[in-house]
Design an enzyme around this catalytic site. Structure first.
Site, PDB file in Angstrom:
ATOM      1  N   TRP A 101      69.915  46.264  16.657  1.00 29.79           N
ATOM      2  CA  TRP A 101      69.078  46.327  15.463  1.00 29.79           C
ATOM      3  C   TRP A 101      68.743  47.768  15.107  1.00 29.79           C
ATOM      4  O   TRP A 101      68.338  48.056  13.980  1.00 29.79           O
ATOM      5  CB  TRP A 101      67.798  45.512  15.654  1.00 29.79           C
ATOM      6  CG  TRP A 101      66.742  46.148  16.520  1.00 29.79           C
ATOM      7  CD1 TRP A 101      66.904  46.715  17.749  1.00 29.79           C
ATOM      8  CD2 TRP A 101      65.349  46.281  16.204  1.00 29.79           C
ATOM      9  NE1 TRP A 101      65.699  47.183  18.226  1.00 29.79           N
ATOM     10  CE2 TRP A 101      64.725  46.928  17.302  1.00 29.79           C
ATOM     11  CE3 TRP A 101      64.556  45.909  15.117  1.00 29.79           C
ATOM     12  CZ2 TRP A 101      63.363  47.216  17.333  1.00 29.79           C
ATOM     13  CZ3 TRP A 101      63.193  46.192  15.148  1.00 29.79           C
ATOM     14  CH2 TRP A 101      62.621  46.837  16.249  1.00 29.79           C
ATOM     15  N   ASP A 102      68.950  48.678  16.069  1.00 28.89           N
ATOM     16  CA  ASP A 102      68.706  50.100  15.817  1.00 28.89           C
ATOM     17  C   ASP A 102      69.437  50.574  14.565  1.00 28.89           C
ATOM     18  O   ASP A 102      68.920  51.390  13.800  1.00 28.89           O
ATOM     19  CB  ASP A 102      69.191  50.934  17.005  1.00 28.89           C
ATOM     20  CG  ASP A 102      68.576  50.513  18.330  1.00 28.89           C
ATOM     21  OD1 ASP A 102      68.588  49.301  18.623  1.00 28.89           O
ATOM     22  OD2 ASP A 102      68.128  51.381  19.085  1.00 28.89           O
ATOM     23  N   GLU A 154      60.531  44.051  23.732  1.00 30.35           N
ATOM     24  CA  GLU A 154      61.384  43.434  24.749  1.00 30.35           C
ATOM     25  C   GLU A 154      60.647  43.122  26.048  1.00 30.35           C
ATOM     26  O   GLU A 154      61.221  42.512  26.948  1.00 30.35           O
ATOM     27  CB  GLU A 154      62.583  44.348  25.026  1.00 30.35           C
ATOM     28  CG  GLU A 154      63.507  44.474  23.828  1.00 30.35           C
ATOM     29  CD  GLU A 154      64.637  45.466  24.066  1.00 30.35           C
ATOM     30  OE1 GLU A 154      64.740  46.006  25.182  1.00 30.35           O
ATOM     31  OE2 GLU A 154      65.405  45.708  23.125  1.00 30.35           O
ATOM     32  N   LYS A 162      56.303  47.167  24.806  1.00 28.59           N
ATOM     33  CA  LYS A 162      57.265  48.260  24.984  1.00 28.59           C
ATOM     34  C   LYS A 162      57.317  49.187  23.779  1.00 28.59           C
ATOM     35  O   LYS A 162      57.418  50.405  23.923  1.00 28.59           O
ATOM     36  CB  LYS A 162      58.657  47.683  25.254  1.00 28.59           C
ATOM     37  CG  LYS A 162      59.733  48.750  25.436  1.00 28.59           C
ATOM     38  CD  LYS A 162      61.110  48.136  25.657  1.00 28.59           C
ATOM     39  CE  LYS A 162      62.177  49.218  25.787  1.00 28.59           C
ATOM     40  NZ  LYS A 162      63.533  48.653  25.960  1.00 28.59           N
ATOM     41  N   GLN A 163      57.247  48.624  22.562  1.00 30.55           N
ATOM     42  CA  GLN A 163      57.585  49.424  21.392  1.00 30.55           C
ATOM     43  C   GLN A 163      56.997  48.807  20.136  1.00 30.55           C
ATOM     44  O   GLN A 163      56.382  47.744  20.169  1.00 30.55           O
ATOM     45  CB  GLN A 163      59.100  49.505  21.247  1.00 30.55           C
ATOM     46  CG  GLN A 163      59.763  48.146  21.035  1.00 30.55           C
ATOM     47  CD  GLN A 163      61.261  48.181  21.278  1.00 30.55           C
ATOM     48  OE1 GLN A 163      61.700  48.370  22.396  1.00 30.55           O
ATOM     49  NE2 GLN A 163      62.026  48.007  20.226  1.00 30.55           N
TER      50      GLN A 163
END
Length: 725
Positions: free
Chosen positions: A325-326, A457, A527-528
């Site tokens: 997806w980056d 994640e 995580k993000q």
């Protein structure tokens, strides 16, 4: 006798070596000595050269080619081609070494000299013919003539690869030809045979380089040409070795890089260090994309990997060169606003691998196109066996791809892409997937999407009703409906009911979105960036209070060793809210501890571990500049501009040259008190009439127009005729 490609007398060619109005200090990254790890070079933080077809980290052992993978299913990774560029001069005889990487010209140059001779060697991946990787060497005499000078070279020619069965098909004084096939297919259902690769290269200088006793200067060009088709590799090799002089080959390459920067770039006044960061971030992304203009035959593009095209040759190294997806979420937006033709190349990768997306959805009992979490050559899910959860449940990527398509249509209005290049199919079939994925909950009286992994994640092994996944699914269905006036593909009412009635976990007490159903706002580490993405890029409707609550809550919960791009999204959010001090802190956090000197190479984590060169982080950083400090918002209806006037770091002015919208090129020049909009170019073939709205008044916006507005005021630019009418 030593063979060299072309020997020429001293020739002076005028070459512009930096983008317009940018000092060399912001476009050339130099060092006294290459970074090392013990006794060897530290390849993790060396720069790379690339052109979207071939790439290599300078002086590393391997070259990589777009779409060339070896390994089956979860073991698939970029196939390693032995490098022909990593031979070295015997430095013991040379008194000075000055390596420099020019992101303006896409060249890495080292200068070595002693009392007798100066050597300038430049490495570059040609923008003119993408099959080519080249070494351009100029020897210049520093003492009087009358003596032949021989420069010894250390050459370790490698002809084997653990990924490719190579055979030397031809060798003479002018060329070497390697012919090879990868050792494993990625998936037997979708790849019937191993991939071919052909490598032509100039014989390496095992006997050293010479300067004749009466010569002042001599130029060598060592050529490597790589392609899956032998005819293409040979044609490009012959062009560089037989039809052009070495300096002309280099000049053509530099000219095309100049055109790239002239086509779109960001300028910073008052902060050279920030300018360097921006230039490097764009260079590292663009070096993994096809050129804007090339003489090479068009080839299918196979996606952007978090570690760029120059890495990923080992399972577990920089994600094996896979696309996630980056690509669409983090790298795509900044590419789109300046280079929409390259944005379309990115989307073409997903369309080209649509059959595996169809089969992937059916495999799990769903309809439409479901794209894999990790994708390489064939489009099957190549997530390693270490991580079955992400392979099974990380399905928001299908919505991320649809959202990128939304942004592309918003920027370009490209009807031909929708109707004739399967863009409409991409949008409709991703919506179909979500239509088959949601289920109705009779108690909630809402639809749900169960058993998924959100962008965070850490939420293992799976969760229900990821708020980001549900939002991206809703937007996917709404997009299919919105462009159905063009595609004539009308989503069923059942899909539209899902889009308007999905369950969004929410905490009423704190007025905060929950990452997923049952999320603990006090005791969970993430995580993000996840929930904060609702505000941007999704622009999901919410009050200012909820937006602030989301940002504050999830900032505290994000673990310190998470990936770089998280803090860019937080910075954008606080700029929206007018908390400029907080935005500045998070903006600096988004890059300062992730970028490694001396060549501004990104790492995934602050500790320096994870993927390198981490162009995902570079993409997030550029979004903070463009959509945060630039105040740009792109919707299906319009382009909105509202720079807040608080500029990053020590900048006194931000200049976005060449923003593309509906066939026009627009310069956005932002100062502390006012901003200017300049309509600098028009593509008459693909443009439509535009109007702009300010203070409740509408006027036509035409080529050559220049308008000034106070900062923190809103200007809307839109098509005179709507996309659908």
């Amino acid at each position: 006798m030593l063979f060299f490609l072309l020997l020429i007398s001293t020739v002076f060619i005028l070459i512009r070596t930096a983008p317009i109005d940018q000092p060399e200090s912001t476009t050339v990254f130099s060092t006294d000595k290459l970074p090392s790890n013990g006794s060897s070079l530290d390849y993790r933080i060396l720069p790379y050269i690339g052109n979207g077809h071939v790439a290599t980290v300078v002086f590393s052992d391997f070259i990589y080619m777009n779409g060339l993978y070896n390994g089956d299913n979860g073991t698939s990774h970029r196939a390693r081609i032995p490098s022909t560029l990593n031979w070295q001069f015997q430095e013991i005889l040379l008194a000075q070494i000055s390596p420099a990487h020019s992101i303006a010209t896409g060249t890495f140059t080292e200068t070595l000299e002693n009392d007798e001779i100066r050597i300038e060697r430049s490495l570059f991946a040609s923008q003119e013919y993408t099959e080519l990787l080249l070494t351009h060497v100029v020897l210049t005499r520093l003492e009087s003539t009358g003596k032949k000078i021989t420069v010894p070279v250390d050459v370790n020619e490698q002809l084997t690869s653990v990924d490719i069965d190579f055979e030397v098909k031809h060798r003479d004084s002018q060329q070497v030809l390697l012919s090879g096939k990868t050792r494993q297919v990625e998936n037997e259902q979708y790849q019937s045979e191993p991939l071919s690769v052909f490598v032509y290269y100039t014989p390496l200088p095992v006997d050293g380089l010479e300067l004749g006793q009466d010569e002042i200067t001599r130029t060598y060009l060592f050529v490597t040409s790589i392609d899956e088709q032998q005819s293409r590799a040979k044609q490009s090799f012959d062009y560089a070795t037989k039809k052009r002089q070495p300096d002309a080959v280099l000049a053509a390459h530099i000219s095309r890089w100049n055109d790239v920067w002239a086509n779109g770039r960001i300028g910073v006044t008052g902060d050279d260090e920030l300018q360097r960061q921006i230039n490097a971030a764009f260079y590292y992304i663009l070096s993994s994309l096809p050129p804007l203009a090339t003489r090479s035959e068009h080839k299918q593009f196979y996606g952007l990997s978090p570690g760029s095209l120059s890495r990923g040759g080992l399972l577990g190294e920089d994600y094996g060169g896979h696309s996630f997806w980056d690509t669409e979420t983090w790298m795509f937006p900044s590419v789109l606003v300046f280079y929409p033709t390259l944005a379309k190349e990115i989307l073409s990768y997903r369309i080209a691998l649509r059959q595996t997306a169809v089969d992937n959805a059916a495999l799990f009992g769903y309809e439409g196109w479901r794209f894999p979490w990790e994708s390489a050559r064939t489009g099957v899910d190549v997530t390693p066996d270490c991580c079955p959860e992400v392979r099974l449940y990380q399905m928001h990527i299908t919505g991320d791809i649809a959202f990128a398509a939304r942004q592309y249509i918003a920027a370009t209005g490209n009807r031909d892409w929708l109707m004739n290049e399967m863009g409409g199919d991409l949008i409709y079939e991703t919506a179909r997937f979500w239509g088959s994925r949601a289920i109705y909950n009779n108690e909630k009286k809402q639809y749900e999407i169960l058993t998924v992994l959100p962008p965070d994640e850490d939420a293992q092994p799976f969760k229900n009703n990821s708020v980001f996944t549900n939002a991206i699914a809703s937007l996917s269905i709404r997009l299919a409906d919105r462009i159905s006036c063009i595609t004539r593909k009308n989503p069923p009412q059942a899909w539209l009911d899902i889009a308007s009635n999905l369950h969004f976990p929410f905490d009423d007490a704190t007025q905060t979105h929950l990452e997923y159903e049952g999320f603990d706002l006090k005791n969970t580490t993430i995580k993000q960036a996840d929930v904060v993405l609702l505000g941007f890029p999704l622009m999901w409707p919410m009050t200012e209070e909820i937006r602030r609550n989301d940002l504050l809550a999830y900032e505290k919960l994000t673990r310190d060793d998470g990936p770089a791009m998280t803090w860019s999204m937080h910075s954008i959010g606080f700029l929206e809210l007018g908390d400029f001090e907080k935005a500045q802190q998070l903006f600096q956090r988004s890059y300062e501890t992730y970028v490694r000197p001396p060549f501004n190479v990104w790492t995934e984590a602050r500790s320096g571990v994870g993927a390198v060169n981490f162009i995902t982080g570079a993409g997030g950083f550029l979004q903070a500049v463009l959509f945060g400090y630039g105040g740009i918002r792109l919707t299906l209806e319009q382009l909105e501009l509202q720079p807040r006037g608080h500029l990053p770091n020590q900048a006194k002015k931000l200049s976005f040259y060449g923003l593309k919208y509906q066939g026009f090129s627009i310069d956005l020049l932002i100062g502390e008190e006012k901003y200017d909009i300049v309509v600098s170019a028009q593509d008459h073939k693909h443009s439509v009439p535009l109007i702009y709205e300010y203070n409740g008044k509408q006027n036509a916006l035409k080529l050559g127009d220049q308008h000034s507005f106070p900062t923190d005021t809103r200007v809307v630019i839109r098509r005179l005729t709507p996309l659908c009418f």
